[in-house]
Design an enzyme around this catalytic site. Structure first.
Site, PDB file in Angstrom:
ATOM      1  N   MET A   1      45.215  39.588  39.080  1.00 26.02           N
ATOM      2  CA  MET A   1      44.288  40.675  38.749  1.00 26.02           C
ATOM      3  C   MET A   1      42.885  40.391  39.285  1.00 26.02           C
ATOM      4  O   MET A   1      42.189  41.308  39.723  1.00 26.02           O
ATOM      5  CB  MET A   1      44.249  40.919  37.237  1.00 26.02           C
ATOM      6  CG  MET A   1      45.556  41.428  36.666  1.00 26.02           C
ATOM      7  SD  MET A   1      46.253  42.842  37.552  1.00 26.02           S
ATOM      8  CE  MET A   1      44.944  44.029  37.392  1.00 26.02           C
ATOM      9  N   GLU A   2      42.487  39.132  39.292  1.00 26.92           N
ATOM     10  CA  GLU A   2      41.175  38.775  39.828  1.00 26.92           C
ATOM     11  C   GLU A   2      41.114  39.048  41.331  1.00 26.92           C
ATOM     12  O   GLU A   2      40.112  39.566  41.834  1.00 26.92           O
ATOM     13  CB  GLU A   2      40.864  37.311  39.521  1.00 26.92           C
ATOM     14  CG  GLU A   2      40.531  37.049  38.068  1.00 26.92           C
ATOM     15  CD  GLU A   2      41.731  37.052  37.116  1.00 26.92           C
ATOM     16  OE1 GLU A   2      41.498  36.974  35.894  1.00 26.92           O
ATOM     17  OE2 GLU A   2      42.895  37.139  37.568  1.00 26.92           O
TER      18      GLU A   2
ATOM     19  N   ASP B   1      30.135  52.768  48.727  1.00 25.85           N
ATOM     20  CA  ASP B   1      28.836  53.060  48.133  1.00 25.85           C
ATOM     21  C   ASP B   1      27.711  52.906  49.152  1.00 25.85           C
ATOM     22  O   ASP B   1      26.813  53.747  49.227  1.00 25.85           O
ATOM     23  CB  ASP B   1      28.590  52.151  46.931  1.00 25.85           C
ATOM     24  CG  ASP B   1      27.231  52.404  46.311  1.00 25.85           C
ATOM     25  OD1 ASP B   1      26.959  53.563  45.919  1.00 25.85           O
ATOM     26  OD2 ASP B   1      26.430  51.447  46.224  1.00 25.85           O
TER      27      ASP B   1
ATOM     28  N   CYS C   1      43.627  41.461  29.985  1.00 23.26           N
ATOM     29  CA  CYS C   1      43.568  40.361  30.952  1.00 23.26           C
ATOM     30  C   CYS C   1      42.826  39.177  30.337  1.00 23.26           C
ATOM     31  O   CYS C   1      41.772  39.338  29.717  1.00 23.26           O
ATOM     32  CB  CYS C   1      42.843  40.872  32.196  1.00 23.26           C
ATOM     33  SG  CYS C   1      42.868  39.759  33.578  1.00 23.26           S
ATOM     34  N   HIS C   2      43.390  37.977  30.509  1.00 24.22           N
ATOM     35  CA  HIS C   2      42.749  36.770  29.987  1.00 24.22           C
ATOM     36  C   HIS C   2      41.514  36.412  30.808  1.00 24.22           C
ATOM     37  O   HIS C   2      41.536  36.551  32.024  1.00 24.22           O
ATOM     38  CB  HIS C   2      43.713  35.580  30.071  1.00 24.22           C
ATOM     39  CG  HIS C   2      44.844  35.661  29.115  1.00 24.22           C
ATOM     40  ND1 HIS C   2      45.996  36.350  29.399  1.00 24.22           N
ATOM     41  CD2 HIS C   2      45.004  35.140  27.880  1.00 24.22           C
ATOM     42  CE1 HIS C   2      46.814  36.249  28.374  1.00 24.22           C
ATOM     43  NE2 HIS C   2      46.244  35.526  27.439  1.00 24.22           N
TER      44      HIS C   2
END
Length: 172
Positions: A119-120, A134, A79-80
Site C-alpha cells: 500500500m505504501e 497538479d 492499513c498498519h
C-alpha cells in the site's frame, strides 16, 4: 473468486478491524508499484526542459511520492503504520510520440516488519502522478493517470509476486 477467509479486515461478526500482526515474524519486505501519466507533447517538453512555472515537476513529484508513502496509514483506514527503511520514487519517460507522451512513476518501498508495504508503494506512485497533474493542470487538463499497479513484492508469508507485464526490472 477467492474464499472469504482471505479478507481479514472484518471480524467473524462482520465488524471492521485492523488485522492483528503481532504473532507474525519480522521479515524484510519490499514492494514496487507504478503509475503512468499520459499528457500532450507540449506538457512533456515543459517538464523535461523545466519550463513549468511551479518548479521542477519531476523532483517535486518524486518528493511528494516519498512523503505520501510515509503517510499511507493516515489515508487507508485499516492499513498498519509501518516503519519504512527505504523509499525511492523515480519518474521517467516511458513513451514519446508526435502528439503525446507518457511518463512512468515507479516507487520502491522497503521495511523489516510484520506486514508488507504494497500500500505504501501504491500510494507513493499515485501521489507522485497526482502531483504531476497538479503542477501541470493549467497547461494540460487532459492528462490521464492510469496503470496504477503493484509490479513486484517480496517477503512475508505470501512470498514473491512479480507482474509479468511491468516493463522493467524492479530495482530502484
Amino acid at each position: 473468486m477467492e474464499s472469504q477467509d482471505v479478507f481479514h479486515h472484518f471480524s467473524p461478526d462482520g465488524r471492521p478491524h485492523m488485522v492483528d500482526v503481532s504473532e507474525k515474524a519480522v521479515t524484510t519486505r519490499v514492494a514496487v508499484a507504478e503509475a503512468h501519466i499520459r499528457m500532450s507533447r507540449a506538457t512533456r517538453d515543459a517538464i523535461v526542459h523545466q519550463a513549468v512555472g511551479k518548479g521542477d515537476v519531476m523532483k517535486v513529484a518524486e518528493i511528494a511520492g516519498i512523503m505520501a508513502a510515509k503517510r499511507t496509514s493516515d489515508l487507508i483506514p485499516l492499513c498498519h503504520p509501518v516503519p519504512l527503511h527505504h523509499v525511492s520514487v523515480r519518474m521517467e519517460e516511458h513513451a514519446v510520440e508526435a502528439d503525446e507522451a507518457v511518463f512512468r512513476v515507479r516507487a520502491e518501498v522497503r521495511t523489516a516488519h510484520q506486514t508488507g508495504v504494497e500500500m505504501e508503494a501504491l500510494t507513493a506512485a499515485s501521489i507522485a502522478a497526482l502531483t504531476v497533474y497538479d503542477m501541470c493542470k493549467k497547461a494540460d487538463r487532459g492528462m490521464t493517470i492510469s496503470n496504477v499497479r503493484l509490479v513486484f513484492k517480496d517477503g512475508g508469508a505470501s512470498g514473491r509476486y512479480e507482474r509479468s507485464d511491468s516493463g522493467g526490472s524492479h530495482g530502484g
